[in-house]
Design a protein around this motif. Structure first.
Motif, PDB file in Angstrom:
ATOM      1  N   ALA A  49       0.713  -1.446   0.075  1.00 28.15           N
ATOM      2  CA  ALA A  49      -0.067  -0.083   0.128  1.00 28.15           C
ATOM      3  C   ALA A  49       0.788   1.130  -0.102  1.00 28.15           C
ATOM      4  O   ALA A  49       0.478   2.334   0.693  1.00 28.15           O
ATOM      5  CB  ALA A  49      -0.819  -0.107   1.221  1.00 28.15           C
ATOM      6  N   LEU A  50       1.914   1.224  -0.629  1.00 33.35           N
ATOM      7  CA  LEU A  50       2.886   2.388  -0.830  1.00 33.35           C
ATOM      8  C   LEU A  50       2.132   3.130  -1.836  1.00 33.35           C
ATOM      9  O   LEU A  50       1.274   2.761  -2.916  1.00 33.35           O
ATOM     10  CB  LEU A  50       4.022   2.293  -1.281  1.00 33.35           C
ATOM     11  N   PHE A  51       2.179   4.467  -1.521  1.00 36.57           N
ATOM     12  CA  PHE A  51       1.678   5.397  -2.733  1.00 36.57           C
ATOM     13  C   PHE A  51       2.175   5.731  -3.784  1.00 36.57           C
ATOM     14  O   PHE A  51       3.656   6.035  -3.724  1.00 36.57           O
ATOM     15  CB  PHE A  51       1.464   6.943  -1.905  1.00 36.57           C
ATOM     16  N   SER A  52       1.894   5.273  -4.950  1.00 38.35           N
ATOM     17  CA  SER A  52       2.761   5.359  -6.294  1.00 38.35           C
ATOM     18  C   SER A  52       2.959   6.619  -6.774  1.00 38.35           C
ATOM     19  O   SER A  52       4.118   6.634  -7.613  1.00 38.35           O
ATOM     20  CB  SER A  52       1.685   4.515  -7.226  1.00 38.35           C
TER      21      SER A  52
END
Lengths: 279, 245
Positions: A103-106
């Motif tokens: 769930a890293l922010f792309s």
């Protein structure tokens, strides 16, 4: 010098998480049937079960992402089920979560992802935040990767970056959702070791949701075995292994795999031909 | 509908109270959104508004010639573009371009648990994701409409001056004499409503995503259809109401 566990025990109450008679429904279907569970300070509690056992649902309730039909969840002494959004936001600064897919922010670099909680919740200057970010990346063995975008990382690296972000605020409790899922055995073992190191080095209480037996047995202090929304057993690795409960042994022997598939139907599903079932 | 209303009220709340609650709206994401929604849309807005301006002039002269009233085309172009076509075409364009992007981004973030990640980090998703887009849309859509007004009137002026043999200066003098602040304001007021519509539709559709990539595709298409439909309907209602008061 006191061990991390001993230090943690002095700082926190004996039970960091207490789940009491938790019942939840999706529509009219009851998913969790009166769950009672206690997670002690400084331990690694693994919640284990097959698909549809309710382990991810239980995790989402512990995090306050979903509301239960009845029952209570006390996290760090506060009832998550009764909290409003503001109180939950305050509590969330004392916990960390490493999601299954990272769930890293792309749109952000790895470094920006890791620093995000610091930027949002503290008044630290940019240099201090950067130092803290580098320390956390060093701990998860990603030093030098802070300028990369998440799309440039492998699956294992994304999960490690997620651990760095989850621990940047030095949380009291760390939740990990399927940390080894989809990884090869070598990377999976490295992540197991990382979880042990985080507990030993930072004295965290860690809750891991997984269906991977090897990982669970490698890291757990205690294991909760869930099946169809019921707790079958809570015990140490040896207690789970030695359980004479048929359902526990059945789950262990099936190794939490999906139900057997008809090979022809599976092939048809993969190739898109025929009328094979769509899972 | 209830979710849409709560999104708007929550956005206003976080915009006003964010700093006091320790979650202020940061200028950097707003600026980034303004760049994406506004600045990067300038070429396509320029092309379409110029084309529509010229098209309106061609049709106007063709029809008015039957009554020997070609010179009245200036009136038709000026009112038609500022009150109707510039806001409408810009709104539709932004709905197709930025509304869909918003829905796709939110849908992907929901599926990848990024929205959940924000919640468990104690970061309000409305403040972090919705407010920058809404603010940027509220600034840039009216700005694009002003640009579309200028471009379309200039393009129509070039055609009219060549076709009717009047000077460009004379064309603009007539246009300025005809147009009042209310006419430009009419278009700008509509564009502000379109800005809210496009943002809310994008967010509501994007956050209703189910399934994987297929679901993202579905909500993106839905956001474009809903956005354009809402814009056209509201445009008609706005014209109906404002021409009767």
């Amino acid at each position: 010098m006191a061990s991390p566990e001993a230090r943690n025990a002095q700082r926190e109450p004996a039970a960091v998480i207490e789940v009491s008679d938790l019942v939840t429904h999706y529509g009219t279907r009851e998913i969790l049937h009166g769950i009672d569970l206690e997670v002690r300070a400084g331990e690694i509690m693994v919640i284990m079960g097959g698909s549809g056992s309710g382990k991810s649902t239980l995790l989402r309730h512990m995090l306050g992402l979903e509301r239960a039909t009845s029952g209570a969840i006390r996290l760090l002494g506060e009832d998550v089920c009764q909290m409003d959004a503001r109180a939950l936001a305050a509590l969330s600064q004392r916990i960390g979560v490493a999601f299954q897919g990272g769930a890293l922010f792309s749109s952000m670099t790895v470094g920006e992802n890791v620093m995000l909680p610091l930027r949002e919740h503290t008044e630290l200057d940019a240099d201090t935040m950067e130092i803290m970010m580098r320390i956390k990346l060093e701990i998860v063995n990603l030093a030098g990767y802070e300028h990369l975008m998440p799309s440039e990382l492998s699956g294992g690296m994304i999960k490690r970056a997620a651990f760095a972000r989850a621990t940047i605020m030095d949380p009291v409790v760390l939740f990990c959702d399927e940390p080894s899922a989809g990884l090869d055995p070598v990377v999976s073992r490295a992540l197991d070791q990382l979880i042990l190191d985080l507990r030993d080095a930072l004295g965290m209480t860690i809750v891991v949701v997984t269906h991977e037996l090897e990982s669970a047995f490698a890291i757990a202090d205690r294991i909760t075995v869930l099946d169809q929304g019921h707790i079958l057993l809570v015990g140490t690795v040896d207690e789970v292994r030695g359980s004479d409960d048929e359902r526990v042994q059945g789950l262990l022997n099936r190794r939490f795999e999906e139900p057997d598939l008809d090979p022809e139907a599976y092939l048809a599903r993969l190739t898109g031909s025929g009328e094979g079932p769509r899972a | 509908m209830g979710f849409a209303v709560s999104l708007v009220t929550d956005s206003v709340y976080w915009l006003v109270m964010g700093k006091r609650r320790g979650q202020r709206v940061r200028p950097a994401p707003v600026a980034a959104e303004m760049m994406e929604i506004g600045v990067r849309a300038i070429p396509i807005v320029t092309l379409l508004s110029a084309t529509i301006g010229v098209m309106l002039a061609i049709q106007g002269i063709y029809q008015l010639r039957r009554f020997g009233a070609e010179s009245q085309v200036v009136l038709g172009v000026a009112f038609g573009m500022t009150r109707e076509f510039a806001p409408l075409i810009t709104g539709i364009l932004v709905a197709g371009r930025s509304g869909s992007a918003l829905a796709a981004r939110l849908g992907t973030m929901t599926i990848n648990q990024e929205v959940d990640a924000l919640r468990v980090m104690g970061i309000q998703p409305v403040r972090f994701l919705v407010v920058p887009s809404l603010l940027a849309m509220l600034v840039m859509l009216p700005a694009l409409v002003v640009w579309a007004d200028l471009v379309s009137l200039a393009a129509a002026g070039l055609y009219v001056s060549a076709e009717l043999g009047i000077t460009l200066e004379s064309y603009f003098q007539q246009t300025l004499a005809l147009l009042g602040p209310g006419d430009v304001g009419h278009g700008l007021a509509k564009s502000a409503i379109f800005a809210v519509l496009v943002t809310v539709v994008g967010i509501v559709d994007g956050s209703s995503v189910e399934g994987g990539a297929e679901g993202v595709g579905r909500v993106t298409t839905r956001a474009v259809v809903h956005g354009i439909t809402a814009i056209v309907l509201v445009d008609m209602l706005f014209a109906l109401v404002t021409t009767r008061v």
